[in-house]
Write a protein that holds these residues in place. Structure first.
Motif, PDB file in Angstrom:
ATOM      1  N   GLY A 146      -2.630 -42.577 -13.173  1.00  0.00           N
ATOM      2  CA  GLY A 146      -1.504 -43.084 -13.949  1.00  0.00           C
ATOM      3  C   GLY A 146      -1.874 -43.505 -15.359  1.00  0.00           C
ATOM      4  O   GLY A 146      -1.133 -44.224 -16.022  1.00  0.00           O
ATOM      5  N   ARG A 147      -3.012 -43.063 -15.827  1.00  0.00           N
ATOM      6  CA  ARG A 147      -3.443 -43.460 -17.168  1.00  0.00           C
ATOM      7  C   ARG A 147      -3.154 -42.377 -18.198  1.00  0.00           C
ATOM      8  O   ARG A 147      -3.651 -42.434 -19.328  1.00  0.00           O
ATOM      9  N   LEU A 148      -2.389 -41.417 -17.775  1.00  0.00           N
ATOM     10  CA  LEU A 148      -2.015 -40.335 -18.677  1.00  0.00           C
ATOM     11  C   LEU A 148      -0.573 -39.978 -18.332  1.00  0.00           C
ATOM     12  O   LEU A 148      -0.195 -40.007 -17.165  1.00  0.00           O
ATOM     13  N   PRO A 149       0.245 -39.643 -19.321  1.00  0.00           N
ATOM     14  CA  PRO A 149       1.625 -39.263 -18.995  1.00  0.00           C
ATOM     15  C   PRO A 149       1.634 -38.069 -18.055  1.00  0.00           C
ATOM     16  O   PRO A 149       0.784 -37.174 -18.175  1.00  0.00           O
ATOM     17  N   PRO A 150       2.557 -38.046 -17.117  1.00  0.00           N
ATOM     18  CA  PRO A 150       2.563 -37.023 -16.057  1.00  0.00           C
ATOM     19  C   PRO A 150       2.769 -35.611 -16.594  1.00  0.00           C
ATOM     20  O   PRO A 150       2.372 -34.643 -15.950  1.00  0.00           O
ATOM     21  N   HIS A 151       3.383 -35.498 -17.772  1.00  0.00           N
ATOM     22  CA  HIS A 151       3.656 -34.141 -18.272  1.00  0.00           C
ATOM     23  C   HIS A 151       2.435 -33.537 -18.954  1.00  0.00           C
ATOM     24  O   HIS A 151       2.452 -32.384 -19.389  1.00  0.00           O
ATOM     25  N   ALA A 152       1.357 -34.303 -19.072  1.00  0.00           N
ATOM     26  CA  ALA A 152       0.157 -33.785 -19.735  1.00  0.00           C
ATOM     27  C   ALA A 152      -0.647 -32.932 -18.761  1.00  0.00           C
ATOM     28  O   ALA A 152      -1.288 -33.445 -17.850  1.00  0.00           O
ATOM     29  N   ALA A 153      -0.598 -31.642 -18.959  1.00  0.00           N
ATOM     30  CA  ALA A 153      -1.342 -30.734 -18.091  1.00  0.00           C
ATOM     31  C   ALA A 153      -2.838 -30.877 -18.366  1.00  0.00           C
ATOM     32  O   ALA A 153      -3.266 -30.765 -19.511  1.00  0.00           O
TER      33      ALA A 153
END
Lengths: 230, 230
Positions: A146-153
């Motif tokens: 959860g330390r990166l936005p979910p849309h970041a592939a």
DNA sequence: GTCTATAGTGTGATAGAC
DNA sequence: GTCTATCACACTATAGAC
């Protein structure tokens, strides 16, 4: 048979010192005390030597990455890999040039046959994939936590970070006045931007700095295992 | 006298199509229907032509930046400049190569005199500074608005962002399989990372996307003023 | 200002003798 | 396997005639 190794050895040294552009078949032949023609018994062309050296470089870079694999905290691992990448590039500028800054056609044009061409491309693609995989892994862990936005592939992030690091190295290698900021500082900024958990720095020199918000427990992972892969 | 312009004009075209490496004095002379020797009456050397073309490129790039200057919101302006930068690089790969991917020694070695060497270097430094200034300005505004950590030096941020963009362009220009992610996507990721206000996109195509949290009022600034500087 | 002619140096790769 | 000799090119830059 040993000659092939000897050719590579000497080529490696010449490239390291003067760059691939100045590796001529004549010079190389002279350095190993053979005639130019002898080289063509072991390599189809000059570009094939380039490919071999480039692959060697990728191997060394991969080893530098593997050496960081034991760092559990993903952001810290990314940091370490990024630093290793840039250090590699700055330490071996000419090898780095050969690996990443040569126009694509250079090697492919070498192996003129259609059949022999395919493996060359596949080889290069493999090297790229092998380099990006551990970076993408770290991003995946970051996102899962959860330390990166979910849309970041993760794959795209890895390529983006790689491109950024390459930009730093490439500009520095060109030896111009710009960028004036030291490479280390740029890398710090870059990573601070890429994974917004800049305060997590496991086992690093300047750990006391700025705002130590969250000390990571696995400090022992800083003892990087020896590069025994070699 | 008009010949000098004509030489530059034809050189520009050759470089744009085939790259500077393939701009030979013979070919150039042939293209303008003069003898090779005539060229040396207007340019000291081949490298001096390179410098002239490189400066032209910097001018065009600067114009592309100026065209975005009217965007008031700094993050959106950064976005626009970044896109303009990458577009420039991808649209004119060979010119970009000449400007940013040529080893530093190439031009300096040309003007061999010690006196004539200094202006060349100064010229290059000026071009770099002029390019970085508007980027640094935007970062300064961001920081002043509290949207950037206070320890982030605008100049360093500008160089960092530039390096990142350069990395994307440079890798794409090399035409290898990597990075596989499209340049636009990489730039989006990059900027999302650099200034964490990714939702602010003034007057852009995909404005309706994702999470439209805060619509900016100055949408009219999207009408970029004509590049009448030329 | 412009030409012809050429010096001088480099290159990758190959044919054919041994 | 290794050599010598060489092909077939490319290049920047200059000297000297016009």
């Amino acid at each position: 048979m040993a000659l092939r190794e000897r050719i590579l050895e000497v080529s490696r040294e010449i490239v390291r010192r003067e760059g691939f552009a100045s590796l001529s078949m004549r010079k190389l032949a002279g350095a190993i005390d053979y005639s130019p023609a002898a080289l063509y018994l072991h390599f189809r062309s000059r570009s094939e030597i380039a490919r071999a050296l480039s692959m060697e470089g990728h191997l060394r870079l991969r080893e530098a990455f593997v050496a960081q694999a034991s760092i559990a905290e993903p952001a810290a691992r990314l940091h370490a890999m990024a630093r290793a990448y840039v250090e590699f590039g700055l330490a071996e500028p000419q090898t780095y040039r050969l690996m990443f800054m040569e126009p694509a056609g250079s090697f492919e044009a070498a192996t003129d046959g259609i059949d022999t061409n395919a493996p060359a491309v596949a080889e290069a693609a493999d090297a790229g994939a092998a380099m990006l995989a551990p970076i993408a892994d770290a991003f995946l862990e970051l996102r899962s936590a959860g330390r990166l936005p979910p849309h970041a592939a993760p794959a795209a992030c890895a390529e983006g970070l790689w491109a950024s690091l390459h930009g730093v190295v490439a500009l520095k290698l060109n030896g111009a006045a710009w960028p004036a900021t030291p490479a280390e500082t740029l890398v710090e900024l870059l990573l601070e931007a890429w994974c917004k958990q800049a305060d997590v720095r496991v086992g690093d020199k300047r750990n006391a700095g700025t705002k130590p918000r969250k000390a990571e427990p696995q400090g022992n992972s800083a003892n990087r295992p020896d590069t025994s892969t070699r």
